[in-house]
Design an enzyme around this catalytic site. Structure first.
Site, PDB file in Angstrom:
ATOM      1  CG  ASP A 106      -0.298  -0.280   2.456  1.00 44.48           C
ATOM      2  OD1 ASP A 106      -0.843  -0.842   3.384  1.00 44.48           O
ATOM      3  OD2 ASP A 106       0.761   0.095   2.701  1.00 44.48           O
ATOM      4  CG  HIS A 121       4.690  -9.687  -0.028  1.00 47.56           C
ATOM      5  ND1 HIS A 121       3.798 -10.243   1.138  1.00 47.56           N
ATOM      6  CD2 HIS A 121       5.564 -10.535   0.041  1.00 47.56           C
ATOM      7  CE1 HIS A 121       4.516 -11.063   1.534  1.00 47.56           C
ATOM      8  NE2 HIS A 121       5.342 -11.480   0.818  1.00 47.56           N
ATOM      9  CB  CYS A 129       3.244  -5.292 -20.083  1.00 45.32           C
ATOM     10  SG  CYS A 129       2.823  -6.465 -21.341  1.00 45.32           S
ATOM     11  N   GLY A 189       1.626  -6.696  13.248  1.00 44.38           N
ATOM     12  CA  GLY A 189       0.440  -7.026  12.351  1.00 44.38           C
ATOM     13  C   GLY A 189       0.540  -7.729  11.391  1.00 44.38           C
ATOM     14  CB  THR A 190       2.773 -10.301   9.888  1.00 48.19           C
ATOM     15  OG1 THR A 190       2.612 -11.323   9.289  1.00 48.19           O
ATOM     16  CG2 THR A 190       3.982 -10.443  11.070  1.00 48.19           C
ATOM     17  N   PRO A 216      -2.758  -7.538  18.232  1.00 44.98           N
ATOM     18  CG  PRO A 216      -4.815  -6.678  17.221  1.00 44.98           C
ATOM     19  CD  PRO A 216      -3.382  -6.859  16.943  1.00 44.98           C
TER      20      PRO A 216
HETATM   21  N1  APR Z   1      -3.021  -3.636  14.737  1.00 45.26           N
HETATM   22  C1  APR Z   1      -2.117  -4.710  14.683  1.00 45.26           C
HETATM   23  N2  APR Z   1      -2.296  -5.916  14.114  1.00 45.26           N
HETATM   24  C2  APR Z   1      -3.631  -6.085  13.751  1.00 45.26           C
HETATM   25  C3  APR Z   1      -4.402  -5.128  13.711  1.00 45.26           C
HETATM   26  C4  APR Z   1      -4.241  -3.861  14.086  1.00 45.26           C
HETATM   27  N3  APR Z   1      -4.911  -3.005  14.066  1.00 45.26           N
HETATM   28  N4  APR Z   1      -5.746  -5.741  13.016  1.00 45.26           N
HETATM   29  C5  APR Z   1      -5.344  -6.944  12.954  1.00 45.26           C
HETATM   30  N5  APR Z   1      -4.113  -7.293  13.196  1.00 45.26           N
HETATM   31  C6  APR Z   1      -3.348  -8.501  13.266  1.00 45.26           C
HETATM   32  C7  APR Z   1      -4.149  -9.834  12.983  1.00 45.26           C
HETATM   33  O1  APR Z   1      -4.342 -10.388  14.603  1.00 45.26           O
HETATM   34  C8  APR Z   1      -3.158 -10.631  12.296  1.00 45.26           C
HETATM   35  O2  APR Z   1      -2.295 -11.584  13.031  1.00 45.26           O
HETATM   36  O3  APR Z   1      -2.699  -8.520  11.821  1.00 45.26           O
HETATM   37  C9  APR Z   1      -2.422  -9.948  11.515  1.00 45.26           C
HETATM   38  C10 APR Z   1      -2.839  -9.908   9.886  1.00 45.26           C
HETATM   39  O4  APR Z   1      -2.723 -11.033   9.229  1.00 45.26           O
HETATM   40  P1  APR Z   1      -2.877 -11.355   7.837  1.00 45.26           P
HETATM   41  O5  APR Z   1      -4.031 -10.854   7.285  1.00 45.26           O
HETATM   42  O6  APR Z   1      -2.307 -12.773   7.708  1.00 45.26           O
HETATM   43  O7  APR Z   1      -1.757 -10.376   6.934  1.00 45.26           O
HETATM   44  P2  APR Z   1      -0.111 -10.750   6.776  1.00 45.26           P
HETATM   45  O8  APR Z   1       0.249 -11.732   7.961  1.00 45.26           O
HETATM   46  O9  APR Z   1       0.300  -9.559   6.251  1.00 45.26           O
HETATM   47  O10 APR Z   1      -0.411 -11.681   5.325  1.00 45.26           O
HETATM   48  C11 APR Z   1       0.926 -11.989   4.741  1.00 45.26           C
HETATM   49  O11 APR Z   1      -0.113 -12.940   2.750  1.00 45.26           O
HETATM   50  O12 APR Z   1      -2.045 -13.054   1.741  1.00 45.26           O
HETATM   51  C12 APR Z   1      -0.666 -12.674   1.730  1.00 45.26           C
HETATM   52  O13 APR Z   1       0.691 -11.336   0.310  1.00 45.26           O
HETATM   53  C13 APR Z   1      -0.253 -11.431   1.278  1.00 45.26           C
HETATM   54  O14 APR Z   1       1.187 -10.073   2.521  1.00 45.26           O
HETATM   55  C14 APR Z   1       0.201 -10.721   2.670  1.00 45.26           C
HETATM   56  C15 APR Z   1       0.774 -12.215   3.455  1.00 45.26           C
END
Ligand code: APR
Length: 253
Positions: A106, A121, A129, A189-190, A216
């Site tokens: 983003d 990513h 293209c 946040g992953t 969280p």
């Molecule tokens: N603040 C912090 N963490 C948060 C919040 C918040 N406000 N809201 C949600 N989360 C956490 C969730 O608890 C979860 O553990 O963020 C995490 C999001 O996890 P995913 O949706 O799995 O995202 P991510 O880990 O970035 O995914 C990795 O997967 O789909 C592919 O390429 C895509 O880059 C992405 C990769």
């Protein structure tokens, strides 16, 4: 796992450092209005990633995949950085944070002023293209609801890593170097479910870094690789850590 106030502990771990690195995922941008991928209201609950987010799916039916991609382009286009993105840029400005490795496409870390951002990513702001490799700014070619095309006639793909695609080698090299040599890794946040990004905390830990997780919820890292879990949203936790770093209180009561 360390006991006591996790925010104060995180601030103590960061104070005086110059070698902290952050690894961020979709959770850091949730409070900017971009849904995460997994969990409640996750994008993958609406679009099956095996049908909408693999390179194979894109090659088979690009127009179908662009339905999902268009939604992501619109969400990213309307989003603004939040206090967590700004807080990391502030930590970089203070000389504490050396780099941000992000799984997000983003561009919000850069929009918040962060300079050393590794886009693991890729990024949604460019289209490429897959026939002639010409590149275009997304806003120049994208029209909501339509699959953008190249001058050569081929359908364009956002410059993001779909499942089944390799991580851009320079991003992978830089990210591993940062992980191998950082003193503190902030993991924000992953869900740590997608490889090879989810291996970065293990690389850092193995090289002797302290791993601080901000989320969280608990993840696969919480009781394995993380030395400290700060249970909270990215904006609350990063803001509180900055306050604690400047000598203020710990976790907001
Ligand atoms: N603040 C912090 N963490 C948060 C919040 C918040 N406000 N809201 C949600 N989360 C956490 C969730 O608890 C979860 O553990 O963020 C995490 C999001 O996890 P995913 O949706 O799995 O995202 P991510 O880990 O970035 O995914 C990795 O997967 O789909 C592919 O390429 C895509 O880059 C992405 C990769």
């Amino acid at each position: 796992m360390t006991r006591g106030d996790p925010v104060l502990e995180a601030a103590r771990l960061l104070r005086g450092r110059t070698d902290a690195v952050a690894l961020t995922g979709a959770g850091i941008s949730v409070e900017s209005g971009i849904p995460a991928f997994r969990g409640w209201q996750g994008l993958w609950g609406k679009y099956d990633p095996m049908e909408y987010a693999t390179l194979g799916a894109f090659l088979r039916s690009p127009i179908k995949v662009w339905r999902m991609l268009s939604e992501m382009v619109a969400l990213c286009g309307d989003a603004a950085p939040n206090a967590a993105h700004r807080g990391l840029a502030e930590l970089e400005g203070m000389g504490i944070l050396r780099a941000v490795i992000t799984q997000n496409v983003d561009g919000l870390h850069q929009a918040a002023g962060a300079r050393n951002v590794i886009e693991y990513h890729g990024n949604m702001e460019a289209l490429v293209c897959i026939a002639c490799w010409r590149r275009y700014p997304t806003r120049q070619r994208w029209v909501d609801g339509r699959a953008p095309t190249c001058d050569c006639g081929e359908i364009l793909k956002p410059d993001v890593v779909l499942f089944g695609e390799p991580i851009p080698w320079l991003a992978q090299e830089r990210a591993e170097e940062e992980a191998r040599t950082c003193g503190v890794l902030l993991v924000i946040g992953t869900s740590a479910q997608v490889s090879p990004a989810c291996d970065i905390p293990r690389v850092a830990k193995k090289a002797g870094a302290t791993v601080v997780e901000i989320n969280p919820e608990e993840t696969a890292l919480t009781r394995t690789v993380a030395d400290l879990h700060v249970p909270g949203t990215a904006t609350d936790a990063v803001r509180s850590i900055l306050i604690a770093l400047s000598g203020g209180e710990g976790t907001p009561r």
